[in-house]
Design an enzyme around this catalytic site. Structure first.
Site, PDB file in Angstrom:
ATOM      1  CG  ASN A  26      -9.066   1.486 -13.575  1.00  0.00           C
ATOM      2  OD1 ASN A  26      -9.924   2.330 -13.818  1.00  0.00           O
ATOM      3  ND2 ASN A  26      -7.804   1.609 -13.994  1.00  0.00           N
ATOM      4  CE  LYS A  74       1.192   7.793  -8.145  1.00  0.00           C
ATOM      5  NZ  LYS A  74      -0.217   7.406  -8.466  1.00  0.00           N
TER       6      LYS A  74
END
Length: 399
Positions: A208, A338
């Protein structure tokens, strides 16, 4: 805490030089010895007589003073102290040190010293924000120079913003931290940072856009508060900070193993951008184009969840586990979910949509989500985000 410590204090030119007088007084009240050095520009704001009188010893000014070279050469002067403090640190002096220049006593001492260096920058907001200053700042930090401030506020020039020299109590606290007496002294903190590289074959991988800068800044800020930091980093374009234990990894599996191997810890900060999946059928040899045009099929398998694994430990769980949530939409909702799903204590959430420039950039704008609620921090340098987070971590571990 500072009794018996010897500090070499370099005062460079800037209106903030007046604060150095109070700094000398307070250091001596704490039992420290202060040897002052005043640049030519610094003499325009405070006098050698005043500085020397407060320090109780000679104020050094000239590089080529034959008497001083016979009694106390600049090499000896640079190494006789336990810590070198520059307050204020101007843009010019920071540029000199970053570039390795040594054309006066102050820059020569900073180049010749083998002792830790702490700088308190002070300058106009535009000078502080200039790309050249920020580039020099990163070079200095990569070389192990510690920073305190600058603060945000009104300036003598009439402008407002970051660039004010840190207040004297802040500088004293940073000096104590440099000697290992900071609020995180005796604490062990693990920080994960950077991307992971999941191999497809020996020359290709999935990754990434993370630069690893935010994680590196967090490790540096925790170090500056006295923590023993284990810095577990994937392949990053940002060099790791000096003074931390670096464990270099490539894959998510390696990163999990490194974190588990570094435990126990008082806190774990999971700032790495870990790949969610890896290639299950990674090839031992480089993949070649098929003459028939057939495209190879990659089979994916889910990577271990490092944040959840540490958060849900049954024994010896760190007192504080902090995760990061890099989102491109519904940032707050995704981050809250999350935190609940992983079981961590805090989530630091940010919007990494391409238009923000945050992923791989030098600035960040975050939400800090805890059991007490949500704090929205304004966009700022990643180094400042790190300092704020490190301070909050120190406060939480002190409770």
């Amino acid at each position: 805490m500072l009794a018996g410590r010897h500090i070499l204090l370099i005062i460079s030119g800037g209106i903030a030089a007046y604060k150095a007088l109070d700094l000398i007084r307070r250091l001596r009240e704490s039992g420290a010895e202060v040897t002052p050095v005043l640049t030519r520009a610094g003499e325009q704001f405070v006098t050698p007589l005043t500085v020397g009188a407060l320090a109780g010893r000679k104020c050094y000014r000239d590089l080529f003073d034959l008497t001083d070279e016979a009694e106390m050469g600049h090499i000896q002067l640079s190494r006789a102290a336990d810590l070198v403090v520059v307050a204020p640190a101007t843009a010019d002096l920071m540029a000199k040190v970053a570039g390795g220049h040594a054309d006066d006593l102050a820059s020569t001492l900073l180049l010749a010293t083998d002792k830790p260096v702490l700088m308190a920058p002070a300058m106009n907001v535009r000078m502080w924000q200039h790309p050249a200053t920020q580039r020099n700042l990163r070079l200095l930090q990569d070389d192990g120079v510690r920073l305190v401030g600058p603060n945000e506020g009104s300036m003598a020039c009439g402008e407002y913003g970051p660039g004010r020299m840190a207040e004297v109590p802040q500088i004293i606290e940073a000096i104590e931290s440099a000697f290992g007496d900071g609020p995180l002294s005796g604490r062990h903190v693990i920080v994960t940072s950077g991307p992971t590289h999941e191999p497809i074959d020996p020359v290709r991988y999935i990754a990434n856009r993370s630069s690893g800068r935010q994680g590196a800044e967090i490790a540096r800020a925790l170090r500056d508060l006295g923590a023993r930091v284990t810095f577990v980093t994937g392949p990053s374009t940002t060099p790791p900070p000096a003074g931390v234990e670096v464990v270099a990894v490539e894959t998510a599996l390696q990163m999990l193993g490194a974190v588990q191997g570094a435990l126990p810890a008082d806190a774990v900060i999971c700032a790495a951008a870990v790949a969610d999946w890896r290639v299950a059928n990674a090839h031992a040899d480089k993949l070649k184009k098929d003459p028939s045009g057939r495209i190879p099929t990659l089979e994916f398998v889910e990577n271990p969840d490092i944040l959840a694994t540490i958060s849900q430990m049954q024994e010896d769980r760190p007192r504080l586990v902090v995760g990061f949530a890099a989102e491109t939409s519904d940032v707050l909702a995704h981050a809250r979910a999350k935190r609940a799903r992983k079981g961590c204590d805090w989530i630091v959430a940010n919007d990494v949509s391409p238009e923000t420039g945050i992923m791989g950039g030098n600035e960040n704008a975050v939400l800090l989500i805890t059991a007490d609620g949500v704090e929205q921090w304004p966009r700022m340098e990643k180094s400042e985000v790190a300092r704020r987070l490190a301070r909050r971590i120190a406060e939480a571990l002190a409770e």
